[in-house]
Motif scaffolding. Structure first.
Motif, PDB file in Angstrom:
ATOM      1  N   MET A  48       0.850  -1.198   0.000  1.00  0.00           N
ATOM      2  CA  MET A  48       0.000   0.000   0.000  1.00  0.00           C
ATOM      3  C   MET A  48       0.883   1.245   0.000  1.00  0.00           C
ATOM      4  O   MET A  48       1.845   1.328   0.754  1.00  0.00           O
ATOM      5  N   THR A  49       0.580   2.225  -0.809  1.00  0.00           N
ATOM      6  CA  THR A  49       1.403   3.415  -0.932  1.00  0.00           C
ATOM      7  C   THR A  49       1.124   4.384   0.202  1.00  0.00           C
ATOM      8  O   THR A  49       0.115   4.304   0.901  1.00  0.00           O
ATOM      9  N   THR A  50       2.063   5.338   0.389  1.00  0.00           N
ATOM     10  CA  THR A  50       1.901   6.338   1.436  1.00  0.00           C
ATOM     11  C   THR A  50       0.673   7.194   1.207  1.00  0.00           C
ATOM     12  O   THR A  50      -0.065   7.526   2.133  1.00  0.00           O
ATOM     13  N   SER A  51       0.398   7.529  -0.068  1.00  0.00           N
ATOM     14  CA  SER A  51      -0.757   8.369  -0.377  1.00  0.00           C
ATOM     15  C   SER A  51      -2.056   7.673  -0.015  1.00  0.00           C
ATOM     16  O   SER A  51      -3.014   8.307   0.413  1.00  0.00           O
ATOM     17  N   GLN A  52      -2.056   6.330  -0.185  1.00  0.00           N
ATOM     18  CA  GLN A  52      -3.259   5.593   0.168  1.00  0.00           C
ATOM     19  C   GLN A  52      -3.496   5.620   1.672  1.00  0.00           C
ATOM     20  O   GLN A  52      -4.627   5.700   2.137  1.00  0.00           O
ATOM     21  N   VAL A  53      -2.410   5.565   2.449  1.00  0.00           N
ATOM     22  CA  VAL A  53      -2.544   5.561   3.903  1.00  0.00           C
ATOM     23  C   VAL A  53      -2.939   6.936   4.412  1.00  0.00           C
ATOM     24  O   VAL A  53      -3.765   7.081   5.297  1.00  0.00           O
ATOM     25  N   GLN A  54      -2.347   7.991   3.829  1.00  0.00           N
ATOM     26  CA  GLN A  54      -2.561   9.334   4.340  1.00  0.00           C
ATOM     27  C   GLN A  54      -3.831   9.994   3.806  1.00  0.00           C
ATOM     28  O   GLN A  54      -4.382  10.863   4.451  1.00  0.00           O
ATOM     29  N   GLY A  55      -4.267   9.638   2.623  1.00  0.00           N
ATOM     30  CA  GLY A  55      -5.431  10.270   2.030  1.00  0.00           C
ATOM     31  C   GLY A  55      -6.726   9.819   2.682  1.00  0.00           C
ATOM     32  O   GLY A  55      -6.742   8.976   3.582  1.00  0.00           O
ATOM     33  N   PRO A  56      -7.853  10.406   2.242  1.00  0.00           N
ATOM     34  CA  PRO A  56      -9.158  10.004   2.780  1.00  0.00           C
ATOM     35  C   PRO A  56      -9.424   8.519   2.548  1.00  0.00           C
ATOM     36  O   PRO A  56      -8.955   7.932   1.567  1.00  0.00           O
ATOM     37  N   ALA A  57     -10.182   7.928   3.446  1.00  0.00           N
ATOM     38  CA  ALA A  57     -10.524   6.510   3.292  1.00  0.00           C
ATOM     39  C   ALA A  57     -11.436   6.309   2.085  1.00  0.00           C
ATOM     40  O   ALA A  57     -11.330   5.314   1.367  1.00  0.00           O
ATOM     41  N   ILE A  58     -12.339   7.275   1.864  1.00  0.00           N
ATOM     42  CA  ILE A  58     -13.292   7.190   0.750  1.00  0.00           C
ATOM     43  C   ILE A  58     -13.387   8.550   0.085  1.00  0.00           C
ATOM     44  O   ILE A  58     -13.504   9.572   0.767  1.00  0.00           O
ATOM     45  N   GLN A  59     -13.321   8.574  -1.241  1.00  0.00           N
ATOM     46  CA  GLN A  59     -13.480   9.796  -2.030  1.00  0.00           C
ATOM     47  C   GLN A  59     -14.502   9.531  -3.129  1.00  0.00           C
ATOM     48  O   GLN A  59     -14.341   8.593  -3.917  1.00  0.00           O
ATOM     49  N   VAL A  60     -15.536  10.332  -3.167  1.00  0.00           N
ATOM     50  CA  VAL A  60     -16.599  10.176  -4.170  1.00  0.00           C
ATOM     51  C   VAL A  60     -16.798  11.502  -4.889  1.00  0.00           C
ATOM     52  O   VAL A  60     -16.954  12.541  -4.241  1.00  0.00           O
ATOM     53  N   GLN A  61     -16.795  11.469  -6.225  1.00  0.00           N
ATOM     54  CA  GLN A  61     -16.966  12.690  -7.018  1.00  0.00           C
ATOM     55  C   GLN A  61     -17.912  12.433  -8.190  1.00  0.00           C
ATOM     56  O   GLN A  61     -17.675  11.537  -9.006  1.00  0.00           O
ATOM     57  N   GLY A  62     -18.977  13.222  -8.238  1.00  0.00           N
ATOM     58  CA  GLY A  62     -19.896  13.197  -9.374  1.00  0.00           C
ATOM     59  C   GLY A  62     -20.541  11.858  -9.652  1.00  0.00           C
ATOM     60  O   GLY A  62     -20.829  11.529 -10.807  1.00  0.00           O
ATOM     61  N   LEU A  63     -20.819  11.086  -8.613  1.00  0.00           N
ATOM     62  CA  LEU A  63     -21.361   9.738  -8.795  1.00  0.00           C
ATOM     63  C   LEU A  63     -22.801   9.793  -9.296  1.00  0.00           C
ATOM     64  O   LEU A  63     -23.655  10.465  -8.720  1.00  0.00           O
ATOM     65  N   GLU A  64     -23.066   9.062 -10.379  1.00  0.00           N
ATOM     66  CA  GLU A  64     -24.409   9.007 -10.964  1.00  0.00           C
ATOM     67  C   GLU A  64     -24.810   7.559 -11.225  1.00  0.00           C
ATOM     68  O   GLU A  64     -23.984   6.728 -11.596  1.00  0.00           O
ATOM     69  N   LYS A  65     -26.100   7.287 -11.021  1.00  0.00           N
ATOM     70  CA  LYS A  65     -26.628   5.957 -11.309  1.00  0.00           C
ATOM     71  C   LYS A  65     -28.117   6.049 -11.597  1.00  0.00           C
ATOM     72  O   LYS A  65     -28.865   6.690 -10.864  1.00  0.00           O
ATOM     73  N   SER A  66     -28.526   5.426 -12.687  1.00  0.00           N
ATOM     74  CA  SER A  66     -29.945   5.399 -13.066  1.00  0.00           C
ATOM     75  C   SER A  66     -30.380   3.970 -13.341  1.00  0.00           C
ATOM     76  O   SER A  66     -29.582   3.133 -13.778  1.00  0.00           O
ATOM     77  N   TYR A  67     -31.646   3.701 -13.078  1.00  0.00           N
ATOM     78  CA  TYR A  67     -32.275   2.435 -13.451  1.00  0.00           C
ATOM     79  C   TYR A  67     -33.352   2.777 -14.483  1.00  0.00           C
ATOM     80  O   TYR A  67     -34.434   3.237 -14.122  1.00  0.00           O
ATOM     81  N   LYS A  68     -32.990   2.621 -15.745  1.00  0.00           N
ATOM     82  CA  LYS A  68     -33.852   3.036 -16.857  1.00  0.00           C
ATOM     83  C   LYS A  68     -34.173   4.520 -16.718  1.00  0.00           C
ATOM     84  O   LYS A  68     -33.293   5.343 -16.780  1.00  0.00           O
ATOM     85  N   GLU A  69     -35.427   4.861 -16.494  1.00  0.00           N
ATOM     86  CA  GLU A  69     -35.802   6.278 -16.426  1.00  0.00           C
ATOM     87  C   GLU A  69     -35.619   6.880 -15.028  1.00  0.00           C
ATOM     88  O   GLU A  69     -35.685   8.094 -14.855  1.00  0.00           O
ATOM     89  N   LEU A  70     -35.367   6.028 -14.055  1.00  0.00           N
ATOM     90  CA  LEU A  70     -35.264   6.494 -12.670  1.00  0.00           C
ATOM     91  C   LEU A  70     -33.832   6.876 -12.334  1.00  0.00           C
ATOM     92  O   LEU A  70     -32.932   6.026 -12.310  1.00  0.00           O
ATOM     93  N   GLN A  71     -33.592   8.158 -12.048  1.00  0.00           N
ATOM     94  CA  GLN A  71     -32.284   8.644 -11.625  1.00  0.00           C
ATOM     95  C   GLN A  71     -32.165   8.512 -10.113  1.00  0.00           C
ATOM     96  O   GLN A  71     -32.857   9.205  -9.376  1.00  0.00           O
ATOM     97  N   VAL A  72     -31.298   7.613  -9.683  1.00  0.00           N
ATOM     98  CA  VAL A  72     -31.152   7.362  -8.254  1.00  0.00           C
ATOM     99  C   VAL A  72     -30.070   8.248  -7.648  1.00  0.00           C
ATOM    100  O   VAL A  72     -30.269   8.843  -6.597  1.00  0.00           O
ATOM    101  N   LEU A  73     -28.922   8.332  -8.307  1.00  0.00           N
ATOM    102  CA  LEU A  73     -27.838   9.215  -7.872  1.00  0.00           C
ATOM    103  C   LEU A  73     -27.588  10.245  -8.954  1.00  0.00           C
ATOM    104  O   LEU A  73     -27.425   9.891 -10.125  1.00  0.00           O
ATOM    105  N   ARG A  74     -27.533  11.518  -8.579  1.00  0.00           N
ATOM    106  CA  ARG A  74     -27.442  12.598  -9.561  1.00  0.00           C
ATOM    107  C   ARG A  74     -26.231  13.499  -9.330  1.00  0.00           C
ATOM    108  O   ARG A  74     -26.352  14.710  -9.269  1.00  0.00           O
TER     109      ARG A  74
END
Length: 283
Positions: free
Chosen positions: A1-27
């Protein structure tokens, strides 16, 4: 595991989108989770909480955006992500035919770990289940079963654990037991991403709280920061800070509730007018 992986945030989420057909769940969801902290993703049913967790745990592919868990990209480094996490779903996934200890030994063996018996005994002691370890899981209370489920999730010492609505269906005492378990996880350095629809749960546990509404994060901060979004209420000259429930309902919208109250008020006024007219007529 690299130093950046240890020191950085545990989780980083940016612009996450998910749709099920016409239904937009994550925008377009954005948030970060600091290492060793408890992060609560708060929202109503259908807000997209479980979908977000499934993407972060590599069980589902996002339509757009990026997500990194323990420094690894969930789309291109899925195997590394899986080695870094554990996922506990909404219902305890224990084998009721086996004893509590046998459940733990089984998982340790499936992970090809040495000394599965010692691992099981250590976890039983850590989660106050030693006396119940020889009993079948079917005899456990809801809180005990959930604690065993979380203990099974910790086999292999994953640095990050996802708890998807961990107290759903539990009685008040069992919820308190689970809350204490979650607090102890963070005290031992585990990063916890908790999804919940219970406002008091987020208030009790989380270092940071993000409110997910209609597929978007509408606010993200500490409990104190969220309370500052509303002015304190004054009752009998005593300053009353807004609760997390006040913040949640104001941000998400309580229009339907207010609309009902308004209609009820009008009906009450009409009833009062009718009663006054009847009284005048009698005279």
């Amino acid at each position: 595991m690299t130093t950046s992986q240890v020191q950085g945030p545990a989780i980083q989420v940016q612009g996450l989108e998910k749709s099920y057909k016409e239904l937009q769940v994550l925008r377009g969801v954005d948030f970060e989770v600091a290492r060793g902290s408890i992060f609560a993703l708060l929202g109503s049913n259908g807000a997209g909480k479980t979908t977000a967790v499934k993407i972060l745990s590599t069980l589902l592919k996002a339509d757009a955006g990026t997500a990194r868990v323990d420094g690894f990209d969930v789309a291109t480094q899925a195997s590394n992500v899986r080695e870094s996490i554990s996922l506990t779903g909404q219902f305890a996934a224990v084998d009721e035919i086996l004893t509590g200890r046998e459940n733990l030994v089984l998982v340790a063996r499936l992970r090809h770990l040495k000394n599965p018996g010692k691992i099981a005994d250590d976890l039983l002691e850590r989660f106050s289940l030693t006396e119940a370890g020889a009993r079948k899981a079917a005899t456990y209370s809801g809180g005990m079963r959930r604690r065993l489920d979380i203990a099974m999730s910790l086999i292999g010492n994953p640095p990050i654990i996802f708890l998807d609505e961990p107290t759903t269906g539990l009685d008040p005492q069992a919820r308190i037991e689970v809350w204490q378990t979650v607090k102890e996880l963070a005290e031992h350095g585990t990063t916890v991403l908790l999804t919940t629809q219970y406002l008091d749960e987020a208030e009790q546990l989380a270092d940071r709280i993000a409110i997910l509404h209609e597929g978007r994060i509408i606010v993200n901060g500490t409990l104190a920061e969220l309370k500052q979004l509303l002015p304190p209420a004054k009752v009998e000259y005593v300053e009353k800070q807004p609760t997390l429930e006040d913040v949640f309902l104001t941000l998400v919208g309580a229009d339907s509730k207010n609309g009902k109250d308004s209609k009820d008020g009008k009906r009450g006024d009409q009833a009062a007018t009718t009663a006054a007219s009847a009284s005048t007529s009698d005279k």
